[in-house]
Each structure stands twice: as C-alpha cells, then as structure tokens.
Write an enzyme that holds these catalytic residues in place. Structure first.
Site, PDB file in Angstrom:
ATOM      1  CG  LEU A   1       1.809   3.664  -5.152  1.00 56.19           C
ATOM      2  CD1 LEU A   1       1.157   3.462  -6.463  1.00 56.19           C
ATOM      3  CD2 LEU A   1       3.232   4.473  -5.098  1.00 56.19           C
ATOM      4  N   GLY A   2      -0.132   5.069  -1.080  1.00 59.95           N
ATOM      5  CA  GLY A   2      -1.191   5.759  -0.026  1.00 59.95           C
ATOM      6  C   GLY A   2      -0.604   6.945   0.820  1.00 59.95           C
ATOM      7  CD  GLN A   3      -3.242  10.647   5.037  1.00 59.39           C
ATOM      8  OE1 GLN A   3      -3.785  10.045   5.319  1.00 59.39           O
ATOM      9  NE2 GLN A   3      -3.053  11.935   5.642  1.00 59.39           N
TER      10      GLN A   3
ATOM     11  CG  ASP B   1      -4.532  -8.106  -5.003  1.00 65.28           C
ATOM     12  OD1 ASP B   1      -4.548  -7.969  -3.793  1.00 65.28           O
ATOM     13  OD2 ASP B   1      -5.556  -8.378  -5.595  1.00 65.28           O
TER      14      ASP B   1
ATOM     15  CE  LYS C   1      -6.677  -0.411  10.351  1.00 67.52           C
ATOM     16  NZ  LYS C   1      -5.527  -0.939   9.600  1.00 67.52           N
TER      17      LYS C   1
ATOM     18  N   GLY D   1       0.838  -1.142  -0.059  1.00 68.10           N
ATOM     19  CA  GLY D   1       0.035  -0.067  -0.013  1.00 68.10           C
ATOM     20  C   GLY D   1       0.847   1.216  -0.027  1.00 68.10           C
TER      21      GLY D   1
ATOM     22  CB  ILE E   1      -3.736  -2.808  -5.816  1.00 68.92           C
ATOM     23  CG1 ILE E   1      -4.418  -4.079  -6.520  1.00 68.92           C
ATOM     24  CG2 ILE E   1      -4.579  -1.624  -5.295  1.00 68.92           C
ATOM     25  CD1 ILE E   1      -5.586  -4.669  -5.649  1.00 68.92           C
TER      26      ILE E   1
ATOM     27  CE1 TYR F   1      -9.200   1.322   8.747  1.00 68.43           C
ATOM     28  CE2 TYR F   1      -9.802   2.600  10.773  1.00 68.43           C
ATOM     29  CZ  TYR F   1      -8.906   2.175   9.713  1.00 68.43           C
ATOM     30  OH  TYR F   1      -7.802   2.684   9.826  1.00 68.43           O
TER      31      TYR F   1
HETATM   32  P1  NAD Z   1      -4.395   4.716   1.882  1.00 72.60           P
HETATM   33  O1  NAD Z   1      -5.707   4.538   1.472  1.00 72.60           O
HETATM   34  O2  NAD Z   1      -3.944   6.190   1.603  1.00 72.60           O
HETATM   35  O3  NAD Z   1      -3.482   3.772   1.237  1.00 72.60           O
HETATM   36  C1  NAD Z   1      -3.740   2.600   0.867  1.00 72.60           C
HETATM   37  C2  NAD Z   1      -2.992   1.771  -0.053  1.00 72.60           C
HETATM   38  O4  NAD Z   1      -3.454   0.665  -0.120  1.00 72.60           O
HETATM   39  C3  NAD Z   1      -3.786   2.338  -1.349  1.00 72.60           C
HETATM   40  O5  NAD Z   1      -2.342   3.132  -2.103  1.00 72.60           O
HETATM   41  C4  NAD Z   1      -4.147   1.337  -2.270  1.00 72.60           C
HETATM   42  O6  NAD Z   1      -4.095   1.463  -3.642  1.00 72.60           O
HETATM   43  C5  NAD Z   1      -3.466   0.208  -1.298  1.00 72.60           C
HETATM   44  N1  NAD Z   1      -4.285  -1.052  -1.724  1.00 72.60           N
HETATM   45  C6  NAD Z   1      -5.686  -1.193  -1.393  1.00 72.60           C
HETATM   46  N2  NAD Z   1      -5.865  -2.542  -1.759  1.00 72.60           N
HETATM   47  C7  NAD Z   1      -4.738  -3.068  -2.036  1.00 72.60           C
HETATM   48  C8  NAD Z   1      -4.457  -4.421  -2.035  1.00 72.60           C
HETATM   49  N3  NAD Z   1      -5.445  -5.225  -2.142  1.00 72.60           N
HETATM   50  N4  NAD Z   1      -3.080  -4.798  -2.218  1.00 72.60           N
HETATM   51  C9  NAD Z   1      -2.161  -3.834  -2.063  1.00 72.60           C
HETATM   52  N5  NAD Z   1      -2.365  -2.627  -1.863  1.00 72.60           N
HETATM   53  C10 NAD Z   1      -3.884  -2.147  -1.825  1.00 72.60           C
HETATM   54  O7  NAD Z   1      -4.079   4.571   3.315  1.00 72.60           O
HETATM   55  P2  NAD Z   1      -3.130   5.293   4.468  1.00 72.60           P
HETATM   56  O8  NAD Z   1      -3.813   6.235   5.139  1.00 72.60           O
HETATM   57  O9  NAD Z   1      -1.744   5.254   3.872  1.00 72.60           O
HETATM   58  O10 NAD Z   1      -3.082   4.050   5.641  1.00 72.60           O
HETATM   59  C11 NAD Z   1      -2.235   3.070   5.834  1.00 72.60           C
HETATM   60  C12 NAD Z   1      -2.678   2.097   6.742  1.00 72.60           C
HETATM   61  O11 NAD Z   1      -2.335   2.744   8.111  1.00 72.60           O
HETATM   62  C13 NAD Z   1      -4.013   1.414   6.731  1.00 72.60           C
HETATM   63  O12 NAD Z   1      -3.957  -0.003   7.335  1.00 72.60           O
HETATM   64  C14 NAD Z   1      -4.846   2.385   7.620  1.00 72.60           C
HETATM   65  O13 NAD Z   1      -5.993   1.633   8.203  1.00 72.60           O
HETATM   66  C15 NAD Z   1      -3.735   2.619   8.601  1.00 72.60           C
HETATM   67  N6  NAD Z   1      -4.311   4.116   9.491  1.00 72.60           N
HETATM   68  C16 NAD Z   1      -4.035   5.199   8.600  1.00 72.60           C
HETATM   69  C17 NAD Z   1      -4.645   6.392   9.192  1.00 72.60           C
HETATM   70  C18 NAD Z   1      -4.812   7.516   8.421  1.00 72.60           C
HETATM   71  O14 NAD Z   1      -5.358   8.580   9.043  1.00 72.60           O
HETATM   72  N7  NAD Z   1      -4.274   7.604   7.196  1.00 72.60           N
HETATM   73  C19 NAD Z   1      -5.081   6.453  10.635  1.00 72.60           C
HETATM   74  C20 NAD Z   1      -4.878   5.112  11.126  1.00 72.60           C
HETATM   75  C21 NAD Z   1      -4.546   4.053  10.480  1.00 72.60           C
HETATM   76  N1  SER Z   2      -7.817   8.175   9.605  1.00 75.69           N
HETATM   77  C1  SER Z   2      -8.605   6.818   9.842  1.00 75.69           C
HETATM   78  C2  SER Z   2      -9.780   6.900   9.295  1.00 75.69           C
HETATM   79  O1  SER Z   2     -10.438   8.016   9.359  1.00 75.69           O
HETATM   80  C3  SER Z   2      -8.490   6.460  11.153  1.00 75.69           C
HETATM   81  O2  SER Z   2      -7.999   5.137  11.215  1.00 75.69           O
HETATM   82  O3  SER Z   2     -10.229   5.819   8.584  1.00 75.69           O
END
Ligand code: NAD
Ligand code: SER
Length: 317
Positions: free
Chosen positions: A10-12, A52, A145, A8, A35, A141
C-alpha cells in the site's frame, strides 16, 4: 504460474507495482499485502492479505496459501522515519527481510529487494558513484540497506535463492504519497505548486540528488526480475538513476508550467544531514550493460507528466 506476493503493497511503490504486475500476469495472480488495511475505494485490484513481514508465520502462510513463486519485498521504514525510530527500523527492515528470505529459501521463491542511494555514505565517491565502491552509511536506514544487500547476496550464494535488487534514488509519483523519506520534498513540491503556487522546502536550494519517475522505477524492478540470470554479474544491488537536480532546479522546471510558482527554504537539519551524506549522482552503467536498463523519463518529461496527472487527481485547473 506461481503467484507474486508484494509486501508493503500500500506504499508509494507498491500502489503502482501491484497494478503493473497485474496488467502483465493477471490481477488474480498478484497478492498485495501490508500491515495497514486498504482505504475504501483504493483496494488493490486482486487479493489482499494482512501480513506483518516481521512475523515469519504470516509470511509463510500467505506464500503457501497462494503458491507464491516471487516476492517483491517492499515493506520498510524510509530514511527520515527510520532516523526517528532506529530500533523499529532495524526490526522491520532487517527482521522483515530475514523472514522473507527464510520463507523464500524453504519455498523456492525469487526475491526482489529495493536498496537505495541511502546505502552509500559520506566516504563514498560523491559524483557518478560507481557500482562497486565504499559503503559506510551514517544512517540506520543505510545500515539496513547495506546489510540487506549483503544478506540477499548471501542467500543467493549459500542457498541458491534468486535474489535481485536495485539501489533506487528518490522516487517521484502521484498515485500514493511518499512514506517518510529524505527525498519526499520532490513529491510535495508538485502538490504545493498546484494547490498554493508556493512551497517551503526542507532541503537547501543546492542539495543535489539523483531521482526517478515512478514508471521508470516500476519498469526497472520488473525488467530486473525478468532478466536472463546468466547475464547478471551483480545481484544486490544495481545502481539505477534517470534524473538529477537540486530543489532550485526542480522549482525552475515547475515554473516553466506554473510561472507564478515560488519556493523558499526552511532547512530541516536532520533530513539535510541525511541528504548531505548521500551521493550527488550514481553511475548506473552496470545495470545498462547487464540487463539493458534504460529510463524513459528525463526531468522535462517527468515534470510535464506529474503536473498533468496530479491536476487530474486533485481536480485542479
Ligand atoms: P512506503 O513507506 O511508501 O511503503 C512501505 C509500506 O510498508 C507501507 O505501506 C507500510 O504500511 C508497510 N509496512 C511497514 N512496516 C511493515 C511491516 N512490518 N510489515 C508489512 N508491511 C509494513 O515505502 P516505498 O516508498 O513504497 O518504498 C518501498 C521500498 O523501496 C522500501 O524498501 C524503500 O526503502 C525502498 N526505496 C524507496 C524509495 C522511494 O523514494 N520511495 C527510494 C529508495 C528505496
Ligand atoms: N527516497 C528514499 C528516502 O529518502 C531513498 O531511499 O528515504
């Protein structure tokens, strides 16, 4: 060294974690995977692989190909998207984690698992939520978790996999947009403040939640994975937090920099219900005691830094 895989990526979080890990260990040692394919001009600095995470073969192949020793498993659906597609959320959040843990068991990898304030529910103590407490979330969600935390602890106790995790609050950043969470308002507000001087918030003005600036979130993940295992009484997952505010308080802080900024509210009942089921604030003393967690950014420092960097990114005055 054995390499590090980020799922994952490319995410945040991944967009900044890959860079931070590359600065510490060399970009060639950090394998980014997702993905999605990277956008032109926004490619990760080191190797990238399409993975994936629900496909065990793909996770296994990339771990063997690069001799991966640590996996930061970020691939997941976030709270609001997960509530729209609960079945997909179960497949990705639980199926993906299970595949990663199985591959890690066989290939002796350490695993970082990001849990969330979403792992708590309405029956959890709301203020200064303790590290060890009632966890009965009412969102899919949150269900994934809590189950993920338990599965990671199980793989540690039963198979000796070095699993470690954090319960992140809402994360605020300017590099990559948030991916469909309930706390996304706290990022959108900055973009709209710079572009339009106004923002319509989908959570009500007094909705209080813990939040964290991305540099602290990245530091926490890396510090936890580098922590002395003998000091860890907990593993999956540590409460961590740094700032706490409501939408009206964040708007007031932004107004200190942009005096004509205004906010109004059009509450989205689904996301409001999710936010209302989460704690107002977390107690992160276990993280502070067991591995020295200490955030660098308070609300004032975060707001200043966000506005400076977002103005540069948006080429705004
Ligand atoms: P995001 O949604 O920005 O990035 C998630 C990435 O996962 C995306 O780039 C997406 O393309 C990829 N993805 C989705 N399905 C996939 C698959 N089947 N195989 C491979 N990649 C796949 O999420 P984020 O904010 O970067 O969060 C990352 C983790 O941190 C997550 O587990 C999230 O629950 C956790 N988290 C995030 C926050 C937040 O505020 N951003 C807070 C608490 C927990
Ligand atoms: N920032 C996340 C959400 O709102 C918390 O896990 O889903």
């Amino acid at each position: 060294m054995r390499r590090i895989l980020v799922t994952g990526a490319l995410g945040q979080i991944g967009s900044e974690l890959v860079t931070a890990l590359g600065e510490r260990h060399g970009t060639e040692n950090i394998v980014a995977s997702d993905i999605r394919m990277p956008a032109k001009g926004a490619e990760p600095p080191g190797p990238f692989e399409y993975v994936d995470c629900t496909a065990k073969r793909l996770v296994d192949e990339v771990v063997r190909k690069y001799d991966v020793g640590t996996i930061y498993h970020l691939a997941s659906l976030l709270s609001a998207t997960a509530e729209e597609k609960p079945q997909v959320a179960w497949d990705v959040n639980m199926g993906g984690l299970y595949r990663v843990l199985e591959v890690s068991r066989k290939n002796h990898c350490a695993v970082f698992f990001p849990s969330s304030i979403g792992a708590f529910g309405p029956s959890t103590p709301r203020n200064k939520t303790p590290q060890d407490t009632l966890q009965r979330p009412t969102t899919i969600y949150g269900v994934t978790k809590v189950a993920g935390e338990l599965l990671c602890d199980y793989y540690h106790q039963r198979f000796g996999v070095d699993t470690r995790g954090l319960r992140y609050p809402g994360l605020i950043s300017y590099v990559a947009p948030p991916g469909g969470g309930t706390t996304d308002y706290a990022v959108e507000i900055f973009y709209q403040a710079i572009r339009n001087r106004r923002y319509t918030c989908f959570l009500g003005p007094t909705t209080r939640l813990d939040m964290m600036y991305m540099p602290d979130a990245i530091k926490a993940a890396i510090d936890l994975m580098n922590a002395d295992a003998s000091r860890l009484k907990h593993r999956n997952a540590f409460n961590v937090t740094s700032v706490n505010f409501t939408p009206e308080q964040l708007a007031a802080e932004i107004r200190a920099h942009i005096p004509d900024f205004s906010i109004d509210y059009e509450v989205d009942p689904v996301r409001q219900a999710i936010a209302d089921s989460w704690p107002d604030s977390l107690d992160d003393s276990a993280a502070r005691e067991e591995w020295g967690w200490q955030p660098d950014y308070d609300l004032e420092a975060m707001t200043r830094d966000m506005l400076v960097n977002l103005r540069k990114k948006l080429k705004a005055d």
